[in-house]
Design an enzyme around this catalytic site. Structure first.
Site, PDB file in Angstrom:
ATOM      1  CE1 TYR A  27     156.756  54.719  22.882  1.00  0.00           C
ATOM      2  CE2 TYR A  27     154.763  54.751  24.186  1.00  0.00           C
ATOM      3  CZ  TYR A  27     155.778  55.419  23.549  1.00  0.00           C
ATOM      4  OH  TYR A  27     155.820  56.792  23.589  1.00  0.00           O
TER       5      TYR A  27
ATOM      6  CG  HIS B  94     155.884  57.760  17.913  1.00  0.00           C
ATOM      7  ND1 HIS B  94     155.948  56.478  18.377  1.00  0.00           N
ATOM      8  CD2 HIS B  94     156.428  58.522  18.888  1.00  0.00           C
ATOM      9  CE1 HIS B  94     156.504  56.472  19.593  1.00  0.00           C
ATOM     10  NE2 HIS B  94     156.802  57.704  19.907  1.00  0.00           N
TER      11      HIS B  94
HETATM   12  N1  LIG Z   1     155.861  60.800  21.890  1.00  0.00           N
HETATM   13  C1  LIG Z   1     157.112  60.519  22.213  1.00  0.00           C
HETATM   14  O1  LIG Z   1     158.029  60.652  21.383  1.00  0.00           O
HETATM   15  C2  LIG Z   1     157.423  60.018  23.587  1.00  0.00           C
HETATM   16  C3  LIG Z   1     158.748  59.971  24.034  1.00  0.00           C
HETATM   17  C4  LIG Z   1     159.002  59.517  25.337  1.00  0.00           C
HETATM   18  C5  LIG Z   1     157.938  59.143  26.170  1.00  0.00           C
HETATM   19  N2  LIG Z   1     156.649  59.185  25.693  1.00  0.00           N
HETATM   20  C6  LIG Z   1     155.486  58.808  26.560  1.00  0.00           C
HETATM   21  O2  LIG Z   1     155.544  59.570  27.740  1.00  0.00           O
HETATM   22  C7  LIG Z   1     155.494  58.695  28.871  1.00  0.00           C
HETATM   23  C8  LIG Z   1     156.222  59.300  30.044  1.00  0.00           C
HETATM   24  O3  LIG Z   1     157.551  59.611  29.689  1.00  0.00           O
HETATM   25  P1  LIG Z   1     158.810  58.980  30.461  1.00  0.00           P
HETATM   26  O4  LIG Z   1     158.449  57.627  30.903  1.00  0.00           O
HETATM   27  O5  LIG Z   1     159.990  59.190  29.575  1.00  0.00           O
HETATM   28  O6  LIG Z   1     159.042  59.971  31.689  1.00  0.00           O
HETATM   29  P2  LIG Z   1     158.289  60.313  33.047  1.00  0.00           P
HETATM   30  O7  LIG Z   1     156.933  59.726  33.094  1.00  0.00           O
HETATM   31  O8  LIG Z   1     158.425  61.777  33.212  1.00  0.00           O
HETATM   32  O9  LIG Z   1     159.222  59.628  34.130  1.00  0.00           O
HETATM   33  C9  LIG Z   1     159.210  58.256  34.341  1.00  0.00           C
HETATM   34  C10 LIG Z   1     160.271  57.942  35.392  1.00  0.00           C
HETATM   35  O10 LIG Z   1     159.971  58.648  36.604  1.00  0.00           O
HETATM   36  C11 LIG Z   1     159.790  57.700  37.664  1.00  0.00           C
HETATM   37  N3  LIG Z   1     158.683  58.233  38.482  1.00  0.00           N
HETATM   38  C12 LIG Z   1     157.356  58.212  38.175  1.00  0.00           C
HETATM   39  N4  LIG Z   1     156.646  58.805  39.132  1.00  0.00           N
HETATM   40  C13 LIG Z   1     157.522  59.223  40.078  1.00  0.00           C
HETATM   41  C14 LIG Z   1     157.380  59.895  41.315  1.00  0.00           C
HETATM   42  N5  LIG Z   1     156.193  60.266  41.778  1.00  0.00           N
HETATM   43  N6  LIG Z   1     158.509  60.170  42.017  1.00  0.00           N
HETATM   44  C15 LIG Z   1     159.721  59.790  41.555  1.00  0.00           C
HETATM   45  N7  LIG Z   1     159.929  59.146  40.410  1.00  0.00           N
HETATM   46  C16 LIG Z   1     158.825  58.861  39.662  1.00  0.00           C
HETATM   47  C17 LIG Z   1     159.516  56.383  37.023  1.00  0.00           C
HETATM   48  O11 LIG Z   1     160.014  55.321  37.792  1.00  0.00           O
HETATM   49  P3  LIG Z   1     159.048  54.177  38.425  1.00  0.00           P
HETATM   50  O12 LIG Z   1     158.379  53.493  37.269  1.00  0.00           O
HETATM   51  O13 LIG Z   1     159.988  53.281  39.153  1.00  0.00           O
HETATM   52  O14 LIG Z   1     158.072  54.890  39.324  1.00  0.00           O
HETATM   53  C18 LIG Z   1     160.338  56.488  35.737  1.00  0.00           C
HETATM   54  O15 LIG Z   1     161.698  56.196  35.977  1.00  0.00           O
HETATM   55  C19 LIG Z   1     156.094  57.389  28.343  1.00  0.00           C
HETATM   56  O16 LIG Z   1     155.783  56.301  29.176  1.00  0.00           O
HETATM   57  C20 LIG Z   1     155.463  57.334  26.972  1.00  0.00           C
HETATM   58  O17 LIG Z   1     154.116  56.884  27.102  1.00  0.00           O
HETATM   59  C21 LIG Z   1     156.384  59.626  24.425  1.00  0.00           C
END
Ligand SMILES: NC(=O)c1ccc[n+]([C@@H]2O[C@H](COP(=O)([O-])OP(=O)(O)OC[C@H]3O[C@@H](n4cnc5c(N)ncnc54)[C@H](OP(=O)(O)O)[C@@H]3O)[C@@H](O)[C@H]2O)c1
Length: 280
Positions: free
Chosen positions: A52, A110
């Site tokens: 990241y 990862h």
């Molecule tokens: N291990 C892996 O391979 C892997 C892969 C992908 C992700 N990850 C981790 O998982 C974390 C979360 O995954 P993600 O970022 O893909 O998805 P997520 O947290 O499910 O969704 C994030 C999105 O949802 C929006 N959001 C957040 N809260 C909200 C709410 N209450 N209402 C409406 N929209 C909302 C955010 O926009 P705003 O910011 O504008 O609120 C952003 O666009 C990542 O940040 C990372 O740390 C790990």
């Protein structure tokens, strides 16, 4: 202010909160500001990764927020290009330096990248790093049942957690059962499942109306009730607070089942299959 109270006891005896904070793609000054806001809003677990490219920002956010170091668990992940033992250990030391901490709280592999055949070696490096005190909690990400059983068979040490894609469209019932059997916490990435969003789906929208909460809160509450620790990312202070405010309502068993059933109708993962996906 809602606070992400420590809620799960891991198989190594340490604790993590019910909800963590996802940090991808937060970086730069805006990223630091979003992470400081998350800490001020009560998050006590930050999920980062070498890939990241934001570990420095994580460390700076912790310092700027003034949150006591011992109250926050900082997590990072070893990338696929560093699975070989010495590279894995160096990756952990470099992460600690970038985060400006003496010890990493949580370190994960990862992706297993099975075609390269080095994830067991990476796991052995994590076991060594834990014994040497460089890392407190060791775990994995995107591991299947086979990958989990293999690292346990070869080292005798079970990961404390497996962070996997998990949301209403991909609820991972089978893997959650495997985790329960092996004593591994299920941690959910992309917990809101927003590609496409399930917020309009009747089981989610109806529950949101019934409990007078947002669809996102319904989805996150569903995670808590199926035993998953979500790590939602939001750059918005109000959404950060909403995503932690999950204590004031409880979904019925029927509501939980109806949301889980969305996976049977539209059970698509966003990412590659961990058996074939290569992430370096
Ligand atoms: N291990 C892996 O391979 C892997 C892969 C992908 C992700 N990850 C981790 O998982 C974390 C979360 O995954 P993600 O970022 O893909 O998805 P997520 O947290 O499910 O969704 C994030 C999105 O949802 C929006 N959001 C957040 N809260 C909200 C709410 N209450 N209402 C409406 N929209 C909302 C955010 O926009 P705003 O910011 O504008 O609120 C952003 O666009 C990542 O940040 C990372 O740390 C790990």
């Amino acid at each position: 202010m809602a606070t992400a109270l420590m809620a799960h006891t891991l198989n190594d005896g340490t604790m993590v909160p019910a909800v963590g904070f996802g940090t991808y793609p937060l970086a730069g000054e805006d990223g630091i500001a979003a992470m400081v806001s998350a800490l001020e809003n009560g998050y006590r677990y930050l999920d980062a990764a070498v890939n990241y490219e934001n570990e420095r920002e994580v460390g700076q956010a912790l310092g700027r927020s003034g949150t006591p170091r011992e109250q926050v668990r900082l997590a990072t992940k070893i990338p696929g290009r560093f699975h070989a033992r010495d590279l894995a250990l160096q990756s952990l030391r470099d992460s600690a330096e970038r985060m400006q901490v003496d010890q990493l709280d949580v370190a994960l592999i990862h992706w297993p990248n099975p075609s390269r055949g080095l994830y067991v070696e990476a796991w052995q490096a994590l076991v060594t790093a834990q014994r040497e005190g460089l890392v407190v909690t060791i775990g994995v990400s995107n591991f299947t049942r086979e990958h989990l059983e293999r690292v346990i068979a070869e080292t005798g040490v079970a990961p404390a957690l497996n962070q996997v894609e998990l949301h209403p469209y991909f609820p991972q019932q089978d893997l959650r059962e495997v985790h329960a059997r092996l004593g591994i916490l299920t941690q959910a990435w992309s917990p809101l499942g927003k590609r496409p969003s399930p917020f309009h789906e009747p089981p989610v929208a109806d529950a949101a109306r019934a409990h007078d909460v947002s669809p996102a809160q319904v989805v996150l509450r569903w995670h808590l009730q199926v035993g998953s620790m979500p790590v939602p990312k939001s750059a918005d202070a109000q959404r950060q607070r909403d995503n932690l405010a999950l204590d004031g309502f409880e979904l019925t068993d029927d509501e939980v089942a109806a949301i889980t059933a969305l996976g049977r109708r539209d059970g698509r993962r966003f990412s590659g299959d961990p058996d074939t996906h290569e992430e370096l």
